[in-house]
Design a protein around this motif. Structure first.
Motif, PDB file in Angstrom:
ATOM      1  N   GLY A 338       0.836  -1.191   0.000  1.00  0.00           N
ATOM      2  CA  GLY A 338       0.000   0.000   0.000  1.00  0.00           C
ATOM      3  C   GLY A 338       0.877   1.249   0.000  1.00  0.00           C
ATOM      4  N   ASP A 339       0.682   2.136   1.012  1.00  0.00           N
ATOM      5  CA  ASP A 339       1.455   3.379   1.094  1.00  0.00           C
ATOM      6  C   ASP A 339       2.681   3.228   1.976  1.00  0.00           C
ATOM      7  OD1 ASP A 339      -0.414   4.603  -0.520  1.00  0.00           O
ATOM      8  OD2 ASP A 339      -1.638   5.288   1.178  1.00  0.00           O
ATOM      9  N   TYR A 340       2.975   2.020   2.447  1.00  0.00           N
ATOM     10  CA  TYR A 340       4.046   1.846   3.411  1.00  0.00           C
ATOM     11  C   TYR A 340       5.115   0.885   2.879  1.00  0.00           C
ATOM     12  CZ  TYR A 340       0.990   4.153   6.774  1.00  0.00           C
ATOM     13  OH  TYR A 340       0.195   5.063   7.401  1.00  0.00           O
ATOM     14  N   VAL A 341       6.320   1.075   3.428  1.00  0.00           N
ATOM     15  CA  VAL A 341       7.427   0.169   3.144  1.00  0.00           C
ATOM     16  C   VAL A 341       7.222  -1.115   3.961  1.00  0.00           C
ATOM     17  CG1 VAL A 341       9.934  -0.164   3.318  1.00  0.00           C
ATOM     18  CG2 VAL A 341       9.009   2.063   2.622  1.00  0.00           C
ATOM     19  N   ALA A 342       7.539  -2.278   3.345  1.00  0.00           N
ATOM     20  CA  ALA A 342       7.339  -3.550   4.044  1.00  0.00           C
ATOM     21  C   ALA A 342       8.454  -4.520   3.670  1.00  0.00           C
ATOM     22  CB  ALA A 342       5.974  -4.143   3.697  1.00  0.00           C
ATOM     23  N   ILE A 343       8.694  -5.469   4.579  1.00  0.00           N
ATOM     24  CA  ILE A 343       9.628  -6.562   4.309  1.00  0.00           C
ATOM     25  C   ILE A 343       8.798  -7.777   3.906  1.00  0.00           C
ATOM     26  CG2 ILE A 343      11.315  -8.150   5.318  1.00  0.00           C
ATOM     27  CD1 ILE A 343      12.221  -5.920   7.142  1.00  0.00           C
ATOM     28  N   PHE A 344       9.145  -8.350   2.760  1.00  0.00           N
ATOM     29  CA  PHE A 344       8.427  -9.511   2.238  1.00  0.00           C
ATOM     30  C   PHE A 344       9.285 -10.770   2.394  1.00  0.00           C
ATOM     31  CE2 PHE A 344       6.304  -6.005   0.289  1.00  0.00           C
ATOM     32  CZ  PHE A 344       4.994  -6.418   0.064  1.00  0.00           C
ATOM     33  N   GLN A 345       8.612 -11.882   2.671  1.00  0.00           N
ATOM     34  CA  GLN A 345       9.266 -13.193   2.707  1.00  0.00           C
ATOM     35  C   GLN A 345       8.878 -13.955   1.442  1.00  0.00           C
ATOM     36  OE1 GLN A 345       7.763 -15.987   5.626  1.00  0.00           O
ATOM     37  NE2 GLN A 345       9.741 -17.004   5.810  1.00  0.00           N
ATOM     38  N   GLY A 346       9.893 -14.520   0.743  1.00  0.00           N
ATOM     39  CA  GLY A 346       9.627 -15.263  -0.485  1.00  0.00           C
ATOM     40  C   GLY A 346      10.346 -14.635  -1.660  1.00  0.00           C
ATOM     41  N   VAL A 347       9.851 -14.950  -2.867  1.00  0.00           N
ATOM     42  CA  VAL A 347      10.451 -14.426  -4.098  1.00  0.00           C
ATOM     43  C   VAL A 347       9.378 -13.736  -4.911  1.00  0.00           C
ATOM     44  CG1 VAL A 347      12.290 -16.158  -4.189  1.00  0.00           C
ATOM     45  CG2 VAL A 347      10.092 -16.644  -5.273  1.00  0.00           C
ATOM     46  N   GLU A 348       9.823 -12.894  -5.814  1.00  0.00           N
ATOM     47  CA  GLU A 348       8.895 -12.108  -6.625  1.00  0.00           C
ATOM     48  C   GLU A 348       8.401 -12.922  -7.813  1.00  0.00           C
ATOM     49  OE1 GLU A 348      10.573  -8.169  -7.553  1.00  0.00           O
ATOM     50  OE2 GLU A 348      12.337  -8.903  -6.507  1.00  0.00           O
ATOM     51  N   ALA A 349       7.740 -14.005  -7.590  1.00  0.00           N
ATOM     52  CA  ALA A 349       7.182 -14.823  -8.671  1.00  0.00           C
ATOM     53  C   ALA A 349       6.017 -15.608  -8.106  1.00  0.00           C
ATOM     54  CB  ALA A 349       8.237 -15.765  -9.235  1.00  0.00           C
ATOM     55  N   ASP A 350       4.953 -15.627  -8.847  1.00  0.00           N
ATOM     56  CA  ASP A 350       3.776 -16.374  -8.430  1.00  0.00           C
ATOM     57  C   ASP A 350       3.415 -17.387  -9.502  1.00  0.00           C
ATOM     58  OD1 ASP A 350       3.501 -15.040  -6.037  1.00  0.00           O
ATOM     59  OD2 ASP A 350       2.240 -13.462  -6.906  1.00  0.00           O
ATOM     60  N   LEU A 351       3.047 -18.585  -9.084  1.00  0.00           N
ATOM     61  CA  LEU A 351       2.587 -19.633  -9.982  1.00  0.00           C
ATOM     62  C   LEU A 351       1.079 -19.751  -9.860  1.00  0.00           C
ATOM     63  CD1 LEU A 351       5.333 -22.331  -9.246  1.00  0.00           C
ATOM     64  CD2 LEU A 351       5.258 -20.691 -11.128  1.00  0.00           C
ATOM     65  N   PRO A 352       0.422 -20.275 -10.899  1.00  0.00           N
ATOM     66  CA  PRO A 352      -1.043 -20.422 -10.817  1.00  0.00           C
ATOM     67  C   PRO A 352      -1.441 -21.248  -9.597  1.00  0.00           C
ATOM     68  CG  PRO A 352      -0.272 -20.798 -13.059  1.00  0.00           C
ATOM     69  CD  PRO A 352       0.949 -20.670 -12.210  1.00  0.00           C
TER      70      PRO A 352
END
Length: 466
Positions: A338-352
């Motif tokens: 959204g409007d905020y900085v966040a730390i994500f876990q995982g990789v930038e790829a999504d499978l169906p």
């Protein structure tokens, strides 16, 4: 004058074996021998099938280097035929056959070989082995671990490493060979050389006709105590049309199965002697052919094996997918939520049907508090080595945002007007005594307090902060 072949073939079931698993063929342009194996798993079916497929190469229209291609294709077709026979009757799983073939075009020979049957050539009184045994003991000889004499008596001399068995890796040795008038060619199953020395074979090959030589060689094997089937094909290379043997000859299991017989064929009874229970007391309870290609015993339930293989394959695929997913969950990056900085876990790829990233920590830092360059980096996602690295990146972004906020809050100083210089007074100047020079205090560097300020941010770098 074009060379031709004068040939003869003979097969004997032996003094111990109850069935003949050897098959052989001799024709004007092809000499062929196959030794089946597998005991109860239908070795005679394997050798007969191989001969019936490969014998079609007895064709005068194939010559030169084309013979090698034709031999390779025929052996592969025979291998496919064995695979079909196993599919038709799973009880045949484990059967196999050797293949040794000499194709003749009137000027040269094409050799195809797989297994431990042998091809020989007698030239100028010297006997040469044309084929190379695909056996365990031959590999020991090739490595120099045992001598050829030791291989002759080795307890595992019959163990074959390569054989025609219906599997895709059954590739034969292929070779072109020269031929000349006066050469004598011989193919034989292992029932002969395993019991008869090269010297005895050479002596028999040195004289007589092809018909008499095959009889003499098989007789030597039986008298030496051979407990195996014995099959020989002998052909003379001559400059005149052959006196005998114009018609192709088919012997052994191939001939017996073609006649619908399961017993001994005529060639077997022609030279047998001494009854059917010789061989020093060895009985059918211990069949050496059962051990020739022991690694693949008959499988009574092939569908269970296929299910097991399928389960293993699916398990490997599932394990690989789980390993890959577990690896993705150990990766971190800094992005926007959204409007905020966040730390994500995982990789930038999504499978169906499968999401490979999720918000791990949402920060209080708003994206629009960052300068344009930093904001674009965050929106494109910043990769981190691990969770600590991601938190370090957020700390740097927070520092940048704080410095930009200070730079925007600090007032811009207005310029101070400079006083005008009054005109000099008129009249006699008054002398002013000079002032003593000012004393500049000197401070030792070691006593000067020092502080390390945080890295300042250039106000010009804070463009875009809202």
């Amino acid at each position: 004058m074009t060379l031709s072949l004068d040939y003869a073939a003979l097969s004997d079931v032996g003094r111990v074996r109850r069935n003949n698993e050897d098959s052989a063929y001799a024709g004007p342009h092809l000499l062929l021998l196959a030794d089946g194996m597998g005991g109860a798993a239908a070795g005679e079916v394997a050798s007969a099938a191989a001969v019936q497929v490969i014998r079609r190469l007895d064709n005068p229209e194939i010559s030169g280097e084309d013979m090698i291609e034709a031999l390779a294709g025929a052996v592969h077709r025979a291998n496919e035929r064995l695979s079909e026979l196993v599919e038709e009757d799973p009880e045949r799983e484990g059967m196999g056959s050797t293949v040794t073939a000499l194709m003749f075009d009137g000027q040269q020979l094409g050799l195809a070989h797989l297994g431990d049957s042998r091809a020989y050539r007698m030239r100028d009184g010297q006997l040469y082995q044309l084929s190379h045994d695909h056996t365990f003991v031959q590999s020991l000889v090739d490595e120099g671990r045992i001598s050829k004499e030791e291989a002759f008596t080795h307890p595992h001399r019959n163990l074959i490493l390569r054989v025609l068995d219906g599997r895709p890796d059954s590739d034969p040795d292929l070779e072109m060979l020269d031929v000349q008038a006066g050469d004598r060619l011989m193919l034989c199953s292992d029932g002969l050389p395993d019991y008869v020395s090269d010297e005895v074979i050479a002596a028999s090959m040195a004289g007589g006709t092809p018909d008499s030589v095959v009889v003499e060689l098989i007789t030597h094997a039986l008298e030496a105590g051979s407990n195996d089937n014995v099959t020989c094909v002998v052909a003379d290379v001559i400059e005149t049309p052959p006196v005998s043997g114009e018609a192709p000859q088919l012997v052994g299991a191939a001939a017996e199965l073609a006649q619908g017989s399961t017993g001994r064929g005529e060639p077997t009874t022609a030279i047998r002697g001494g009854g059917g229970h010789g061989g020093g007391g060895h009985g059918p309870a211990l069949d050496p052919e059962e051990l020739r290609y022991a690694p693949r015993p008959p499988k009574r339930f092939p569908w269970l094996r296929r299910i097991a293989v399928l389960v293993v394959i699916l398990g490997l695929i599932g394990g690989g997918i789980w390993f890959a997913y577990s690896w993705t969950q150990k990766q971190y990056f800094v992005g926007t939520d959204g409007d905020y900085v966040a730390i994500f876990q995982g990789v930038e790829a999504d499978l169906p049907g499968l999401t490979l990233s999720k918000v791990y920590e949402r920060q209080t830092l708003q994206v629009d508090k960052l300068p344009t360059y930093s904001r674009e980096q965050v929106e494109a996602n910043i990769q981190a080595d691990n969770l600590d690295g991601a938190r370090s990146i957020v700390g740097e972004l927070q520092h940048t945002a704080d410095e930009c906020a200070k730079a925007k809050a600090k007032p811009t100083p207005s310029p101070t007007p400079r006083p005008s210089t009054p005109p000099p007074p008129t009249g006699k100047p008054v002398s002013t005594p000079p002032k003593p020079p000012a004393t500049v205090p000197v401070t030792s560097p070691s006593t000067t307090p020092s502080t390390t300020p945080s890295t300042p941010v250039d106000p010009d770098d804070c463009d875009g902060v809202r």
